[in-house]
Scaffold this active site. Sequence first.
Site, PDB file in Angstrom:
ATOM      1  N   ALA A  66       5.075  -0.789  -6.972  1.00  0.00           N
ATOM      2  CA  ALA A  66       4.871  -1.970  -6.138  1.00  0.00           C
ATOM      3  C   ALA A  66       5.823  -3.047  -6.654  1.00  0.00           C
ATOM      4  O   ALA A  66       6.202  -3.038  -7.831  1.00  0.00           O
ATOM      5  CB  ALA A  66       3.425  -2.426  -6.235  1.00  0.00           C
ATOM      6  N   GLY A 111       3.053   2.431  -7.984  1.00  0.00           N
ATOM      7  CA  GLY A 111       2.889   2.659  -6.546  1.00  0.00           C
ATOM      8  C   GLY A 111       3.760   3.805  -6.029  1.00  0.00           C
ATOM      9  O   GLY A 111       3.436   4.417  -5.009  1.00  0.00           O
ATOM     10  N   GLU A 114       1.896   6.888  -6.834  1.00  0.00           N
ATOM     11  CA  GLU A 114       0.743   6.891  -5.919  1.00  0.00           C
ATOM     12  C   GLU A 114       1.161   7.311  -4.502  1.00  0.00           C
ATOM     13  O   GLU A 114       0.451   8.038  -3.820  1.00  0.00           O
ATOM     14  CB  GLU A 114       0.091   5.502  -5.900  1.00  0.00           C
ATOM     15  CG  GLU A 114      -0.587   5.175  -7.222  1.00  0.00           C
ATOM     16  CD  GLU A 114      -1.016   3.713  -7.320  1.00  0.00           C
ATOM     17  OE1 GLU A 114      -0.154   2.825  -7.179  1.00  0.00           O
ATOM     18  OE2 GLU A 114      -2.207   3.450  -7.536  1.00  0.00           O
ATOM     19  N   GLU A 134       0.650   0.695 -14.939  1.00  0.00           N
ATOM     20  CA  GLU A 134       0.051  -0.589 -14.557  1.00  0.00           C
ATOM     21  C   GLU A 134      -0.628  -1.326 -15.703  1.00  0.00           C
ATOM     22  O   GLU A 134      -0.551  -2.554 -15.788  1.00  0.00           O
ATOM     23  CB  GLU A 134      -0.971  -0.387 -13.418  1.00  0.00           C
ATOM     24  CG  GLU A 134      -0.341  -0.127 -12.063  1.00  0.00           C
ATOM     25  CD  GLU A 134      -0.034   1.344 -11.813  1.00  0.00           C
ATOM     26  OE1 GLU A 134      -0.094   2.157 -12.760  1.00  0.00           O
ATOM     27  OE2 GLU A 134       0.268   1.681 -10.664  1.00  0.00           O
TER      28      GLU A 134
HETATM   29  N1  DAK Z   1       9.349  -4.247  -8.644  1.00  0.00           N
HETATM   30  C1  DAK Z   1      10.364  -5.091  -8.373  1.00  0.00           C
HETATM   31  N2  DAK Z   1      11.639  -4.866  -8.741  1.00  0.00           N
HETATM   32  C2  DAK Z   1      11.898  -3.752  -9.430  1.00  0.00           C
HETATM   33  C3  DAK Z   1      10.880  -2.816  -9.759  1.00  0.00           C
HETATM   34  C4  DAK Z   1       9.542  -3.099  -9.328  1.00  0.00           C
HETATM   35  N3  DAK Z   1       8.530  -2.261  -9.535  1.00  0.00           N
HETATM   36  N4  DAK Z   1      11.445  -1.807 -10.454  1.00  0.00           N
HETATM   37  C5  DAK Z   1      12.754  -2.086 -10.546  1.00  0.00           C
HETATM   38  N5  DAK Z   1      13.042  -3.251  -9.929  1.00  0.00           N
HETATM   39  C6  DAK Z   1      14.333  -3.913  -9.804  1.00  0.00           C
HETATM   40  C7  DAK Z   1      14.752  -4.572 -11.117  1.00  0.00           C
HETATM   41  O1  DAK Z   1      14.147  -5.847 -11.248  1.00  0.00           O
HETATM   42  C8  DAK Z   1      16.264  -4.667 -10.944  1.00  0.00           C
HETATM   43  O2  DAK Z   1      16.546  -5.760 -10.072  1.00  0.00           O
HETATM   44  P1  DAK Z   1      17.817  -6.737 -10.388  1.00  0.00           P
HETATM   45  O3  DAK Z   1      17.581  -7.259 -11.762  1.00  0.00           O
HETATM   46  O4  DAK Z   1      19.024  -5.817 -10.315  1.00  0.00           O
HETATM   47  O5  DAK Z   1      17.760  -7.767  -9.289  1.00  0.00           O
HETATM   48  C9  DAK Z   1      16.591  -3.402 -10.167  1.00  0.00           C
HETATM   49  O6  DAK Z   1      15.367  -2.959  -9.563  1.00  0.00           O
HETATM   50  C10 DAK Z   1      17.113  -2.278 -11.057  1.00  0.00           C
HETATM   51  O7  DAK Z   1      16.177  -2.074 -12.102  1.00  0.00           O
HETATM   52  P2  DAK Z   1      16.574  -2.149 -13.677  1.00  0.00           P
HETATM   53  O8  DAK Z   1      17.792  -2.992 -13.873  1.00  0.00           O
HETATM   54  O9  DAK Z   1      15.349  -2.480 -14.430  1.00  0.00           O
HETATM   55  O10 DAK Z   1      16.987  -0.623 -13.922  1.00  0.00           O
HETATM   56  P3  DAK Z   1      16.881   0.190 -15.289  1.00  0.00           P
HETATM   57  O11 DAK Z   1      17.622   1.473 -15.068  1.00  0.00           O
HETATM   58  O12 DAK Z   1      17.257  -0.637 -16.455  1.00  0.00           O
HETATM   59  O13 DAK Z   1      15.327   0.524 -15.421  1.00  0.00           O
HETATM   60  C11 DAK Z   1      13.123   1.189 -14.650  1.00  0.00           C
HETATM   61  C12 DAK Z   1      14.671   1.332 -14.465  1.00  0.00           C
HETATM   62  C13 DAK Z   1      12.464   1.945 -13.469  1.00  0.00           C
HETATM   63  C14 DAK Z   1      12.705   1.870 -15.956  1.00  0.00           C
HETATM   64  C15 DAK Z   1      12.732  -0.297 -14.670  1.00  0.00           C
HETATM   65  O14 DAK Z   1      13.308  -0.942 -13.528  1.00  0.00           O
HETATM   66  C16 DAK Z   1      11.243  -0.536 -14.629  1.00  0.00           C
HETATM   67  O15 DAK Z   1      10.573  -0.374 -15.623  1.00  0.00           O
HETATM   68  N6  DAK Z   1      10.757  -0.961 -13.452  1.00  0.00           N
HETATM   69  C17 DAK Z   1       9.356  -1.313 -13.298  1.00  0.00           C
HETATM   70  C18 DAK Z   1       8.551  -0.032 -13.202  1.00  0.00           C
HETATM   71  C19 DAK Z   1       7.090  -0.332 -13.099  1.00  0.00           C
HETATM   72  O16 DAK Z   1       6.462  -0.873 -13.992  1.00  0.00           O
HETATM   73  N7  DAK Z   1       6.552   0.100 -11.988  1.00  0.00           N
HETATM   74  C20 DAK Z   1       5.143  -0.042 -11.730  1.00  0.00           C
HETATM   75  C21 DAK Z   1       4.953  -1.286 -10.987  1.00  0.00           C
HETATM   76  S1  DAK Z   1       3.230  -1.644 -10.924  1.00  0.00           S
HETATM   77  C22 DAK Z   1      -2.298  -3.333  -6.653  1.00  0.00           C
HETATM   78  C23 DAK Z   1      -1.408  -2.768  -5.794  1.00  0.00           C
HETATM   79  C24 DAK Z   1      -0.463  -1.925  -6.275  1.00  0.00           C
HETATM   80  C25 DAK Z   1      -0.362  -1.668  -7.608  1.00  0.00           C
HETATM   81  C26 DAK Z   1      -1.256  -2.244  -8.462  1.00  0.00           C
HETATM   82  C27 DAK Z   1      -2.225  -3.060  -8.006  1.00  0.00           C
HETATM   83  N8  DAK Z   1      -3.238  -4.233  -6.200  1.00  0.00           N
HETATM   84  C28 DAK Z   1      -2.867  -5.191  -5.202  1.00  0.00           C
HETATM   85  C29 DAK Z   1      -4.533  -4.356  -6.825  1.00  0.00           C
HETATM   86  C30 DAK Z   1       0.719  -0.898  -8.100  1.00  0.00           C
HETATM   87  C31 DAK Z   1       1.357  -1.381  -9.177  1.00  0.00           C
HETATM   88  C32 DAK Z   1       2.666  -0.908  -9.552  1.00  0.00           C
HETATM   89  O17 DAK Z   1       3.305  -0.115  -8.911  1.00  0.00           O
END
Ligand code: DAK
Length: 260
Positions: A66, A111, A114, A134
């Site tokens: 997400a 997400g 998921e 998360e």
């Molecule tokens: N959201 C927004 N932007 C994201 C993103 C994300 N999840 N993942 C990556 N990006 C963006 C980065 O900010 C970056 O943007 P710029 O800086 O270039 O503008 C671009 O994508 C490239 O990413 P990186 O520069 O970070 O690339 P790397 O190769 O260095 O790293 C990575 C790749 C996948 C390891 C890293 O980007 C990362 O850790 N991303 C976050 C992964 C993450 O934590 N995903 C889970 C998100 S939490 C709910 C509803 C839904 C959910 C929960 C609750 N409710 C409403 C209750 C679900 C939650 C989630 O999915």
Amino acid sequence: MESKNVILEKEGKIAVVTINRPKALNALNSQVVKDLDNIIAELETDNEVYVVILRGAGEKAFVAGADISEMKNLNEEQAREFSVLGNKVFRRLETLDKPVIAVISGFALGGGCELAMACDIRIASEKARFAQPEVGLGITPGFGGTQRLSRIVGLGKAKELIYTGEIISAEEALKIGLVNTVVPLENLMDEAKAMANKIAKNAPIAVKLCKDAIDRGIQVDIDSAIMMEVEDFGKCFTTIDQKEGMTAFIEKRTKNFQNR
Ligand code: DAK
């Protein structure tokens, strides 16, 4: 690729849906989720499409979760709204009356994992990575992760992955049953299309009823589940395709299914 958030392309009986925000690793903001909802609505009424492939644009990610920048400042009510929207759309995808194959080239995090789990089948590249990270962001999975992961890989492994947030490799995902198969990145779409075409050769109503029986049956006790199978089996005998499938077998000729 076009600038739409979600792209729908059709190749014969196969629809390819692409989440298209590669600069943000296809992260799901509310607009992407709404656009996906509209595409699913279109697929629901498209009788020409028998199988759907869902992928992320580019090779680096299926969906990296997400959108964290959009979620960061949500209050409790907005967070619930976002979760309700996501869950509604993911459930709509899960109950779509056509099999959906998730094609995972790279990251499927939060997400993204998921979303892949709301699909029927998951095919991953050797470079794919999976996690429910998360808790490291101070939240629970919000798009069904706490429910679907345990149904797919079992309670113990699901709890381990969700509590630790650990990122696992495609090989590990295959070992625990999170993905169906792992192939080299360059073969990924060919493999997915080969599987989709294999499914599309079968009677589509029978395939749809199998999906219905499996998915509804897993939620209830075995005796009720068997009755669901009985009902779906019976429904097959109201179709032209059942007559065609069995007649073609007896006549030793190629089947010509019509989705009727
Ligand atoms: N959201 C927004 N932007 C994201 C993103 C994300 N999840 N993942 C990556 N990006 C963006 C980065 O900010 C970056 O943007 P710029 O800086 O270039 O503008 C671009 O994508 C490239 O990413 P990186 O520069 O970070 O690339 P790397 O190769 O260095 O790293 C990575 C790749 C996948 C390891 C890293 O980007 C990362 O850790 N991303 C976050 C992964 C993450 O934590 N995903 C889970 C998100 S939490 C709910 C509803 C839904 C959910 C929960 C609750 N409710 C409403 C209750 C679900 C939650 C989630 O999915």
